[in-house]
Design a protein around this motif. Structure first.
Motif, PDB file in Angstrom:
ATOM      1  N   MET A 192      30.538  47.848  42.189  1.00  0.00           N
ATOM      2  CA  MET A 192      31.914  47.475  42.512  1.00  0.00           C
ATOM      3  C   MET A 192      31.997  46.598  43.766  1.00  0.00           C
ATOM      4  O   MET A 192      33.076  46.186  44.175  1.00  0.00           O
ATOM      5  CB  MET A 192      32.778  48.723  42.716  1.00  0.00           C
ATOM      6  CG  MET A 192      32.963  49.576  41.482  1.00  0.00           C
ATOM      7  SD  MET A 192      33.867  48.719  40.173  1.00  0.00           S
ATOM      8  CE  MET A 192      32.599  48.646  38.927  1.00  0.00           C
ATOM      9  N   GLU A 193      30.848  46.365  44.395  1.00  0.00           N
ATOM     10  CA  GLU A 193      30.761  45.549  45.614  1.00  0.00           C
ATOM     11  C   GLU A 193      31.598  46.130  46.753  1.00  0.00           C
ATOM     12  O   GLU A 193      32.263  45.415  47.496  1.00  0.00           O
ATOM     13  CB  GLU A 193      31.149  44.095  45.314  1.00  0.00           C
ATOM     14  CG  GLU A 193      30.247  43.454  44.283  1.00  0.00           C
ATOM     15  CD  GLU A 193      30.667  42.042  43.893  1.00  0.00           C
ATOM     16  OE1 GLU A 193      31.844  41.680  44.079  1.00  0.00           O
ATOM     17  OE2 GLU A 193      29.789  41.311  43.388  1.00  0.00           O
ATOM     18  N   GLN A 211      41.953  44.080  46.220  1.00  0.00           N
ATOM     19  CA  GLN A 211      40.713  43.713  45.514  1.00  0.00           C
ATOM     20  C   GLN A 211      40.011  44.954  44.960  1.00  0.00           C
ATOM     21  O   GLN A 211      39.548  44.948  43.822  1.00  0.00           O
ATOM     22  CB  GLN A 211      39.771  42.944  46.432  1.00  0.00           C
ATOM     23  CG  GLN A 211      40.206  41.525  46.688  1.00  0.00           C
ATOM     24  CD  GLN A 211      39.196  40.778  47.546  1.00  0.00           C
ATOM     25  OE1 GLN A 211      38.498  41.365  48.371  1.00  0.00           O
ATOM     26  NE2 GLN A 211      39.116  39.472  47.337  1.00  0.00           N
ATOM     27  N   GLN A 262      41.927  46.295  41.963  1.00  0.00           N
ATOM     28  CA  GLN A 262      41.654  45.548  40.736  1.00  0.00           C
ATOM     29  C   GLN A 262      40.314  45.950  40.128  1.00  0.00           C
ATOM     30  O   GLN A 262      40.179  46.059  38.908  1.00  0.00           O
ATOM     31  CB  GLN A 262      41.705  44.046  41.013  1.00  0.00           C
ATOM     32  CG  GLN A 262      43.101  43.538  41.278  1.00  0.00           C
ATOM     33  CD  GLN A 262      43.139  42.077  41.695  1.00  0.00           C
ATOM     34  OE1 GLN A 262      42.122  41.393  41.721  1.00  0.00           O
ATOM     35  NE2 GLN A 262      44.327  41.599  42.040  1.00  0.00           N
ATOM     36  N   LYS A 263      39.317  46.168  40.968  1.00  0.00           N
ATOM     37  CA  LYS A 263      38.005  46.579  40.469  1.00  0.00           C
ATOM     38  C   LYS A 263      38.069  47.964  39.823  1.00  0.00           C
ATOM     39  O   LYS A 263      37.475  48.184  38.765  1.00  0.00           O
ATOM     40  CB  LYS A 263      36.984  46.576  41.605  1.00  0.00           C
ATOM     41  CG  LYS A 263      36.634  45.182  42.086  1.00  0.00           C
ATOM     42  CD  LYS A 263      35.718  45.230  43.286  1.00  0.00           C
ATOM     43  CE  LYS A 263      35.456  43.837  43.821  1.00  0.00           C
ATOM     44  NZ  LYS A 263      34.574  43.840  44.979  1.00  0.00           N
ATOM     45  N   TYR A 322      37.369  48.823  35.898  1.00  0.00           N
ATOM     46  CA  TYR A 322      36.386  49.841  35.517  1.00  0.00           C
ATOM     47  C   TYR A 322      37.011  50.861  34.571  1.00  0.00           C
ATOM     48  O   TYR A 322      36.445  51.196  33.532  1.00  0.00           O
ATOM     49  CB  TYR A 322      35.818  50.539  36.763  1.00  0.00           C
ATOM     50  CG  TYR A 322      34.976  51.730  36.392  1.00  0.00           C
ATOM     51  CD1 TYR A 322      33.676  51.566  35.929  1.00  0.00           C
ATOM     52  CD2 TYR A 322      35.482  53.022  36.472  1.00  0.00           C
ATOM     53  CE1 TYR A 322      32.906  52.657  35.556  1.00  0.00           C
ATOM     54  CE2 TYR A 322      34.721  54.112  36.103  1.00  0.00           C
ATOM     55  CZ  TYR A 322      33.432  53.924  35.644  1.00  0.00           C
ATOM     56  OH  TYR A 322      32.678  55.003  35.265  1.00  0.00           O
TER      57      TYR A 322
END
Length: 168
Positions: free
Chosen positions: A28-29, A135, A138-139, A143
């Motif tokens: 997911m950074e 951000q 949104q990830k 998922y």
């Protein structure tokens, strides 16, 4: 890059469970750190870590421990950051660790996931961070949408399986 999530385990023997959180956060950074600290063998280091975590930019702490599982509670006692406890399967199939983590006194909350539930701990940590980070939100949404897609694919695959008395 500064860590937003801190993953703490009682010892490196917990890594096979906790690496699920590491892998998901990495995918997911979401920046994270990983350390081993013991509530019983390094109590001063645990307290120092907990007291300094927020000042270093940590937003959520995931703490995994087995058996007596004091680590999440000891961390929670020394910080106002959210702490997510991961009970790790040990002597009593993880029941001992789970009970240690969920039996926190009033004023010292620890969110708790299922036994060996490090993946869910990472997702919950991301959901907490997502409250203030679009951000990450949104990830997490992407998922979760992918989870439904996996089930839809599984049903398509199952439709191809043939048995004499299977009717779908």
């Amino acid at each position: 890059m500064k860590a937003l999530v801190s993953i703490i385990m009682g010892s490196t023997s917990d890594m096979p469970v906790m690496e699920k959180a590491c892998k998901w956060l990495n995918e997911m950074e979401i920046p994270f750190e990983v350390n081993a600290l013991s509530a019983h063998r390094t109590p001063q280091a645990v307290e120092k870590f907990a007291c300094e975590a927020q000042g270093r930019g940590i937003k959520v702490i995931i703490a995994g421990a087995g058996m007596a599982a004091a680590l999440p509670g000891v961390i929670a006692a020394s910080t106002t950051l959210p702490v997510i406890g991961v009970p790790i399967k040990g002597m009593l199939d993880g029941l001992d660790a789970m009970l240690s983590i969920i039996q926190m006194p009033p004023g010292i909350p620890v969110a708790t996931v299922g036994v060996n539930g490090a993946l869910n701990a990472a997702i919950l940590a991301a959901e907490m961070i997502a409250l203030g980070d679009e951000q990450v939100a949104q990830k997490v949404a992407a998922y979760k949408a992918s989870l439904g897609e996996k089930i839809e694919k599984a049903n398509r695959d199952l439709a191809q399986v043939s048995y004499e008395f299977k009717v779908n």
